[in-house]
Scaffold this motif. Structure first.
Motif, short mmCIF file in Angstrom:
data_model
loop_
_atom_site.label_atom_id
_atom_site.label_comp_id
_atom_site.label_asym_id
_atom_site.label_seq_id
_atom_site.Cartn_x
_atom_site.Cartn_y
_atom_site.Cartn_z
N LYS A 104 0.83 -1.21 0.00
CA LYS A 104 0.00 0.00 0.00
C LYS A 104 0.86 1.26 0.00
CE LYS A 104 -2.34 -1.54 3.57
NZ LYS A 104 -2.07 -2.98 3.49
N PHE A 105 1.96 1.23 0.76
CA PHE A 105 2.82 2.41 0.80
C PHE A 105 3.53 2.61 -0.53
CE2 PHE A 105 6.49 4.89 2.63
CZ PHE A 105 5.72 5.98 3.03
N ASP A 162 -12.74 10.65 -1.33
CA ASP A 162 -13.78 10.74 -2.37
C ASP A 162 -13.73 9.56 -3.33
OD1 ASP A 162 -14.90 13.41 -1.71
OD2 ASP A 162 -12.85 14.02 -2.09
N ALA A 163 -12.60 8.88 -3.38
CA ALA A 163 -12.44 7.68 -4.20
C ALA A 163 -11.31 6.86 -3.60
CB ALA A 163 -12.14 8.04 -5.65
N CYS A 164 -11.35 5.56 -3.83
CA CYS A 164 -10.36 4.68 -3.21
C CYS A 164 -9.67 3.80 -4.24
CB CYS A 164 -11.01 3.77 -2.17
SG CYS A 164 -11.67 4.64 -0.74
N ILE A 165 -8.44 3.44 -3.92
CA ILE A 165 -7.72 2.37 -4.60
C ILE A 165 -7.58 1.25 -3.59
CG2 ILE A 165 -5.47 1.66 -5.53
CD1 ILE A 165 -5.18 4.51 -6.64
N LEU A 166 -7.99 0.04 -3.97
CA LEU A 166 -7.94 -1.09 -3.05
C LEU A 166 -6.80 -2.02 -3.46
CD1 LEU A 166 -9.14 -2.66 -0.66
CD2 LEU A 166 -10.61 -3.86 -2.29
N VAL A 167 -5.89 -2.27 -2.53
CA VAL A 167 -4.79 -3.20 -2.76
C VAL A 167 -5.22 -4.58 -2.28
CG1 VAL A 167 -2.35 -3.67 -2.33
CG2 VAL A 167 -3.16 -1.30 -2.43
N MET A 198 -2.36 -4.94 -7.19
CA MET A 198 -1.91 -6.23 -6.66
C MET A 198 -0.40 -6.34 -6.74
SD MET A 198 -2.91 -10.04 -8.07
CE MET A 198 -1.64 -10.01 -9.34
N SER A 199 0.21 -6.96 -5.76
CA SER A 199 1.65 -7.18 -5.75
C SER A 199 2.03 -8.28 -6.74
CB SER A 199 2.10 -7.58 -4.34
OG SER A 199 3.45 -7.99 -4.34
N ASP A 200 3.32 -8.36 -7.06
CA ASP A 200 3.80 -9.45 -7.91
C ASP A 200 4.26 -10.64 -7.07
OD1 ASP A 200 6.01 -8.32 -6.74
OD2 ASP A 200 7.23 -8.28 -8.56
N LYS A 201 3.97 -10.58 -5.76
CA LYS A 201 4.31 -11.68 -4.86
C LYS A 201 3.04 -12.40 -4.42
CE LYS A 201 8.76 -10.46 -4.42
NZ LYS A 201 8.77 -9.22 -5.20
#
Length: 660
Positions: free
Chosen positions: A459-460, A562-567, A597-600
């Motif tokens: 996320k960071f 106001d809007a989100c990105i979900l990891v 999404m992570s590559d792990k």
């Protein structure tokens, strides 16, 4: 009676989203305006006043007008005689003409010769201007009558929604004057003299503009001129400037106009002064001040994932990384610190001896050493502090450094003029910040939240990628990070609510404190604010209290994105992802616009009552298949966090969502 204006932008933003009309960014490179090349051509300005004398040679022909006055039985009557009855409106028109000679002026007469009227007459005049679709309304007037406030709030909101800019005067004696103090009105106070295009801008102030209101020569009745002063005559100076801004940026709405007013003000504030203004309640970093300008040459120990972020995003920090050390057992010793994490080479080899790297820098950035201390059964934190201070290094510690335990180290550091800091928010800072909230405007720019489905996701990394690319595009970014070292990257606030949190406030205090901090950041007039949470957003199991995410939910309610990105994780069940999307929408009233999404891939195992998580690299084909599946399943764009293409798509998605 005290009146608090309603929360402006987030509600308005969501209303605009329903009609697909959203916030438009103005890149910094487009903000500098050469006013002398503009004339206000094509811009309609309604002067709501005592009328305008178009026969005055310094005013000239009008585009039209109307007069409103109290009629019988409480009704409002109108007339086509909008000539000036007192001279006040003509004076305003003359000032506007000096700056915007080709603007289309409309005279809206509401005053009698004593410069008084009824509130409902002013409301009727504003409604007429809105219906005419003028660009700007000049109100060299105001009222302290609280009974008018609700009607003025309503009509000024209608003006904002219609794209009509209202410029109004502060009370001459500095009292609370409506509508100038309303958040969707540009308030103007009187100041000293200056050049044709000179004015001052005070970001975050209730009355934000200061223009010439001292003694000046003004147009008056019967083609005459006279010397007068007052905030009434400061307003048209700003109205003229706003007319030029609208000519240069015809689609600019009130927030963009504020950006441009600030950018072109005579007192255009430096980034440092803006920051000091917004953060005047106090610094959240104990003893170290704001940011990282005191760090020149940093050494890192140990080389954990938090340190990885400093290396990956070293272009965002204001210092050089000259040394890295890590325990031998992790297998990183001898490798280049960048290449060891699949990042560009840093040119610095990871050393096994912590003390060896101290000779290279002026500051030790000390990560989480609590686990090393438990394994070695030593006070690794205290030993590291001693070693750094002995060699004349400042220390930034991720872990809290309690004074009652490390008083000797603090004393030594102070004697040598060294900094010994860690992220910390004291109770006085919390109380003072919350107490100031009523004096600050609500957040008026888009807020994007980065949330997740678990810890250890990246996320960071998403926050840093968005920050970097938005800055490269010329946007001014406000930001709250929840990692302990967030301020080292130039973020406005480190709110360290995750692992080893030093926060001593209850979850109930998170929301008001964070909302107040968001308002302080808003004082700096950023184009966008990014906020990033910790861990998961909702619980895995309602019966397992250790999976509850109260801190994240409190963070959501305080920052109000106001809007989100979900990891998400590649192993997350579809139902859990959907539940998280629903929680953000229902609790935060915020739609999710992208999945990351992570590559792990996480491999979770449990043994002897303990759970361990191991990360394994996913094959490229597996990543592509999973991203395609996520897009099809949830109807949202899905990107890989560390991919340059994915990061670019994140930024494009955000900008597109908040642009017309």
């Amino acid at each position: 009676m005290y009146f608090a204006p309603p929360r402006r932008y987030p509600i308005y933003l969501r209303e605009k989203q329903k009609t697909q009309c959203k916030f438009e960014f103005i890149p910094r490179v487009q903000r500098e305006i050469n006013f002398s090349t503009l004339s206000g051509k094509g811009i309609k300005v309604a002067i709501v006043d005592s009328g305008v004398d178009s026969s005055h040679p310094r005013v000239g022909p009008l585009a039209g007008g109307i007069a409103f006055f109290p009629g019988p039985e409480g009704r409002i009557s109108s007339d086509t005689d909008f000539s000036d009855c007192a001279g006040h409106g003509t004076a305003c028109a003359g000032i506007i003409r000096r700056k915007a000679k080709d603007a289309e002026l409309y005279s809206v007469r509401i005053f009698d010769d004593a410069l008084s009227t009824q509130g409902k007459v002013l409301i009727a005049a504003l409604k007429w201007a809105i219906d005419l679709k003028v660009d700007i309304v000049n109100l060299s007037l105001g009222s302290t009558d609280q009974s008018l406030v609700s009607d003025l709030v309503c009509i000024c909101r209608q003006a904002e929604e219609a794209g009509v800019l209202v410029v109004a005067a502060e009370h001459n004696e500095g009292g609370k004057s409506y509508p100038a103090v309303l958040p969707n009105v540009i308030g103007v106070a009187a100041g000293g003299g200056g050049g044709t295009y000179d004015y001052s801008y005070r970001p975050g102030a209730e009355i934000e503009c200061v223009a010439r209101g001292n003694l000046q020569r003004l147009c008056w009745l019967k083609r005459q001129e006279r010397l007068q002063e007052g905030s009434s005559f400061a307003v048209p100076h700003i109205t003229g400037i706003v007319a030029l801004i609208k000519q240069a940026h015809p689609k600019a709405e009130i927030q963009q106009v504020r950006q441009l007013l600030q950018a072109n003000a005579s007192n255009a504030l430096s980034e440092t002064r803006q920051r000091n203004f917004a953060m005047q309640a106090g610094t959240p970093t104990s003893g170290g001040g704001i940011g990282s300008k005191w760090i020149k040459r940093a050494v890192l120990y140990p080389y954990n994932k938090e340190m990885h972020a400093l290396v990956r995003a070293r272009d965002l920090v204001g210092f050089e990384i000259v040394g890295v050390a890590d325990p031998v057992g992790k297998g990183l010793v001898g490798k280049d610190a960048g290449e060891a994490i699949n990042a560009p080479s840093l040119g610095v080899r990871i050393l096994p001896r912590f003390t060896a790297v101290l000779e290279k820098g002026d500051t030790l950035i000390l990560g989480y050493v609590d686990q090393l201390g438990r394994i070695a059964r030593r006070d690794v934190l205290g030993e590291a502090l001693d070693a750094a201070i002995e060699r004349g290094l400042n220390v930034f510690s991720f872990l809290p450094v309690p004074r009652h335990i490390y008083s000797e180290q603090y004393l030594k550091a102070r004697r040598q003029g060294l900094r010994l800091t860690f992220p910390y928010i004291c109770s006085n800072e919390v109380r003072n910040t919350i107490a100031q909230m009523g004096n600050l405007h609500a957040v008026s720019v888009p807020v994007v939240g980065i949330f997740g489905t678990s810890s250890q996701q990246g996320k960071f990394t998403v926050q840093l990628a968005l920050r970097r690319l938005l800055l490269e595009e010329g946007y001014k970014v406000g930001q709250i990070g929840t990692e302990h070292h967030a301020e080292l990257f130039g973020m406005d606030l480190a709110f360290p609510m995750g692992y080893a949190s030093p926060l001593k406030m209850s979850y109930q205090i998170y929301a008001p404190y964070l909302e107040a901090k968001m308002r302080q950041i808003n004082c700096q007039r950023p184009d966008i604010i990014l906020v990033g949470a910790q861990s998961g957003t909702i619980h895995y199991d309602i019966n397992e209290s250790n999976t509850h995410s109260l801190a994240t939910l409190a963070f959501l309610l305080g920052t109000k994105p106001d809007a989100c990105i979900l990891v998400v994780n590649s192993i997350d069940p579809d139902e859990y992802i959907q539940d998280t999307l629903d929680a953000l929408r229902v609790l935060g009233k915020a739609p999710t616009i992208l999945l990351a999404m992570s590559d792990k891939k996480k491999h979770i195992s449990t043994a002897y009552g303990r759970t361990s998580v191991q990360m394994h690299q996913m094959a490229r084909s597996e990543i592509v298949r999973k991203l395609q599946y996520l897009e099809k399943k949830f109807g949202l764009p899905a990107v890989q966090i560390l991919s340059a293409r994915g990061q670019r798509r994140m930024v494009e998605t955000v900008v597109r969502y908040f642009s017309k």
